[in-house]
Write an enzyme that holds these catalytic residues in place. Structure first.
Site, PDB file in Angstrom:
ATOM      1  N   ASP A  17       7.568   4.368  -0.465  1.00  0.00           N
ATOM      2  CA  ASP A  17       6.788   3.968   0.711  1.00  0.00           C
ATOM      3  C   ASP A  17       6.990   4.980   1.834  1.00  0.00           C
ATOM      4  O   ASP A  17       8.058   5.050   2.426  1.00  0.00           O
ATOM      5  CB  ASP A  17       7.239   2.573   1.172  1.00  0.00           C
ATOM      6  CG  ASP A  17       6.354   2.008   2.263  1.00  0.00           C
ATOM      7  OD1 ASP A  17       5.475   2.735   2.760  1.00  0.00           O
ATOM      8  OD2 ASP A  17       6.532   0.832   2.619  1.00  0.00           O
TER       9      ASP A  17
ATOM     10  N   HIS B 166       0.267  -4.580   3.311  1.00  0.00           N
ATOM     11  CA  HIS B 166       1.011  -3.328   3.462  1.00  0.00           C
ATOM     12  C   HIS B 166       0.713  -2.477   2.240  1.00  0.00           C
ATOM     13  O   HIS B 166       0.575  -2.985   1.127  1.00  0.00           O
ATOM     14  CB  HIS B 166       2.511  -3.589   3.590  1.00  0.00           C
ATOM     15  CG  HIS B 166       3.309  -2.340   3.827  1.00  0.00           C
ATOM     16  ND1 HIS B 166       2.957  -1.413   4.785  1.00  0.00           N
ATOM     17  CD2 HIS B 166       4.415  -1.843   3.217  1.00  0.00           C
ATOM     18  CE1 HIS B 166       3.826  -0.419   4.761  1.00  0.00           C
ATOM     19  NE2 HIS B 166       4.715  -0.648   3.808  1.00  0.00           N
TER      20      HIS B 166
ATOM     21  N   CYS C 130      -0.212   2.397   7.506  1.00  0.00           N
ATOM     22  CA  CYS C 130       0.335   2.383   6.146  1.00  0.00           C
ATOM     23  C   CYS C 130      -0.634   2.894   5.095  1.00  0.00           C
ATOM     24  O   CYS C 130      -0.243   3.639   4.192  1.00  0.00           O
ATOM     25  CB  CYS C 130       0.840   0.992   5.791  1.00  0.00           C
ATOM     26  SG  CYS C 130      -0.446  -0.272   5.584  1.00  0.00           S
TER      27      CYS C 130
END
Length: 686
Positions: free
Chosen positions: A353, A330, A273
């Site tokens: 994202d 995250h 991530c």
């Protein structure tokens, strides 16, 4: 009577235009400007050409972008000279050079024009002359641009800054990792435009896609899909387990190498991530969209969209598999833009994202969703607000599945998800907490009101300690990777009578995304706890057990469960251990001077009771290492021995920069450090 000018050459005034448009860091090889702002070109007339006269000479300019330019799609525009420019559309005005041999033209682009590569053509009564090409970017300095940002210091940070911090760890152990965004490095802008040209929407309908590039909402959504490779030949392949055949995500220290590899040979292995987010930030800033990297600690992955993270256990305390999870952290990005599709109250930061988790409209992408919509629980506002809302707001409930088929709740929390949401502060390397931009204070009436609004029910979670059994996990100090240490499960009894429980204590390796690995410790004991007393169960964690199973994140999840089968009373406590890493020390030998070799001395103590194989140090810095990482392999380092290297580099440009370092080996990875470097200009002795 009109007269046609004989144009000998066109000067695109690169240096002046780049300075005015804040694009000088791209270099001076071609014209790069920001939309909604004038740029100047000089038309040099051939000797003997008729002189220019504003009233008698007809000059029309044509700008075109994309493979199928059309005026109705905004990818083509024609405009003639006027007395002054119009800052709301493509326009041009002229001033005459005193010599009469040069015509200076000021051209203003539309603040709503599509970004991309443009051709500039002069049309004189059907006689067309190519004046060259230019690249048009979004413009945070232009009040009419959708990405306009008022603060100059924020524009410097979120558009122009080439290095930053990415935060990782747990909410109690937040660690900043330096990263080179490098959006102005040679070749990077071309690669960013190539990403747009290889997205499936361009392939299926190039005219519509190029027209839509006027909208930063559209571009941001395309980038969210293209930074991962799940539905296309995007930049990065995600991997959270086996890293053979590629680069471990923890090795990367900058976006440049990743983007160059993608441009040369397709999807790059591997990313997680923080790598996805950092590359998305690089591309966004390169295209002119203000962007920041954001880390959410205790990030929920709500797979069934009920705003609850449900952890299921059987009657023996074993975890049952399920789709929901909570990542220790995250990382995603926020991009700054207006939202005319939602209303002005939703302008500002928008979350997207690029890490592939769930599909959106059939594609692995997420956002952009307005932070204000997330904060207010506006679940109907596109894009993907419910999923992002759950990441920072979901409640957690632990359930026991009984043999009768019933589910009994034995633990839960309204506070464990969405903590210490962090980004780099403007103008410094400090961490800034932006949790308040995503959610109201935990436990406040507004926070519960928003949660109820989003979940459509009135169920409130109880807070605070009540009479009963209470279980917690206590950790030791100085939990350094390679050492042996103890952790404790502490069971206290606030009932009026004694209770007898089975106390189970597990330790498992865990990835930062919450995925559990192999066991590295277990203890169990049947304990009787008198009223008002507590009992402790120790669990010794030895390197011989955990060293072989932990990931490069160096995380261990310890879980304690207390079971009173007489009363069907279950309690659980968990903590994630972040093993301390050794310090990577870096010093510069002497002063850094342009085009003069200088050495960086690097040292790291191996804390493990075993040798490290395949050890190496890597350094990289914008303007320091010529856009490429430099790696020094040092082979084997014995237990409790010091790894050392002296790495030479030759700075290419003067000014302040950041030198990043990474240590890698078979057993110890992802150890990073950085130092600030001021490069002096070479002094002349003439």
């Amino acid at each position: 009577m009109s007269r046609v000018l004989d144009i000998e050459s066109c000067d695109l005034n690169l240096k002046v235009n780049h300075s005015r448009h804040h694009t000088d860091l791209f270099g001076e090889e071609r014209l790069i400007v920001r939309r909604g702002q004038p740029f100047s070109v000089n038309l040099h007339l051939s000797p003997g050409s008729k002189e220019f006269s504003l009233g008698e000479t007809s000059l029309k300019f044509i700008v075109e972008t994309g493979p199928f330019p059309r005026s109705e799609s905004g990818t083509q525009a024609s405009f003639s000279l006027s007395d002054s420019i119009d800052d709301s559309e493509w326009s041009a005005s002229v001033t005459e050079d005193p010599s009469g041999n040069t015509v200076s033209v000021s051209i203003n682009s539309s603040p709503n024009a599509p970004i991309g590569v443009y051709s500039l053509t002069l049309d004189q009564e059907g006689q067309k002359t190519s004046l060259g090409q230019f690249i048009l970017l979004f413009n945070a300095w232009c009040s009419r641009d959708a990405v306009h940002m008022r603060s100059e210091t924020k524009r410097q940070e979120y558009v122009l800054s080439q290095h930053g911090q990415v935060y990782r760890g747990t909410f109690k152990r937040i660690k900043g990792t330096p990263w080179n965004f490098g959006q102005f490095e040679e070749g990077i802008l071309d690669i960013c435009l190539k990403i747009l040209d290889e997205n499936p929407k361009f392939v299926s309908d190039a005219l519509e896609d190029c027209s839509a590039r006027r909208n930063p909402i559209y571009v941001t959504r395309v980038l969210s899909a293209m930074i991962n490779s799940n539905d296309d030949r995007g930049v990065l392949v995600g991997e959270w387990g086996e890293f053979s055949g590629g680069v471990h995500p923890g090795v990367w220290i900058g976006s440049g190498d990743i983007l160059h590899q993608w441009a040369e040979s397709g999807p790059v292995r591997y990313g997680q991530c923080w790598v996805f987010a950092a590359v998305a930030c690089t591309v966004s800033r390169a295209l002119g969209i203000p962007c920041r990297v954001v880390t959410n600690f205790g990030s929920a992955h709500d797979s069934d969209a009920n705003l609850l993270i449900e952890n299921l256990y059987d009657e023996d305390g074993d975890r049952l598999s399920g789709g929901d999870s909570i990542w220790n952290f995250h990382v995603w990005v926020d991009s700054w833009m207006s939202r005319p599709d939602l209303g002005t109250e939703f302008d500002g930061w928008q979350t997207s994202d690029p890490t592939p988790q769930e599909t959106s409209e059939g594609v692995f992408c997420c956002g952009p969703a307005s932070l204000k919509a997330i904060r207010e629980g506006e679940m109907t506002k596109k894009y993907d607000a419910p999923f992002i809302f759950a990441e920072v707001n979901a409640d957690v409930v632990d359930l026991v599945s009984l043999s009768s088929g019933e589910f009994v709740k034995f633990s839960g929390s309204t506070k464990s998800v969405g903590r210490f949401i962090s980004t780099k502060a403007v103008g410094s390397d400090d961490r800034r907490d932006i949790t308040h931009q995503y959610k109201y204070p935990e436990g406040s009436k507004d926070e519960r009101r928003v949660y109820e609004k989003a979940q459509h029910h009135n169920k409130l979670q109880q807070r605070g300690e009540e009479p009963g059994l209470h279980l917690k996990v206590k950790l030791s100090d100085n939990m350094i990777v390679g050492s042996n240490f103890e952790v404790f499960a502490v069971l206290s009894n606030n009932y009026m009578e004694a209770r007898t429980c089975n106390l189970l204590f597990f330790a498992r390796a865990v990835g930062y995304n919450g995925k559990q690995g192999e066991s590295c410790g277990f203890a169990t004991e049947k304990v009787e706890v008198s009223s008002g007393e507590e009992k402790r169960l120790a669990l010794k964690l030895e390197y011989d057990a955990y060293g072989a199973v932990i990931t490069s994140d160096r995380l261990i999840l310890v879980s304690a469960i207390a079971i009173d089968k007489q009363t069907v009373d279950f309690h659980k406590a968990e903590k994630t251990i972040v093993l301390d890493e050794p310090e990577l020390k870096m010093t510069l030998v002497g002063e850094a001077t342009v085009k003069q070799p200088v050495k960086a001395e690097l040292t790291l103590l191996n804390p493990l009771p075993e040798p490290l194989q395949d050890c190496s140090f890597t350094i990289e810095g914008i303007g320091l290492t010529d856009g490429k990482p430099i790696t020094e392999k040092i082979g084997v380092v014995g237990p409790n021995q010091e790894a050392t290297a002296s790495v030479e580099f030759c700075p290419t440009s003067a000014g302040s920069s950041v030198l990043l370092a990474n240590f890698d080996s078979n057993k110890l990875k992802n150890i990073k450090s950085f130092i600030n470097v001021v490069v002096k200009q070479t002094t002349s002795l003439d």
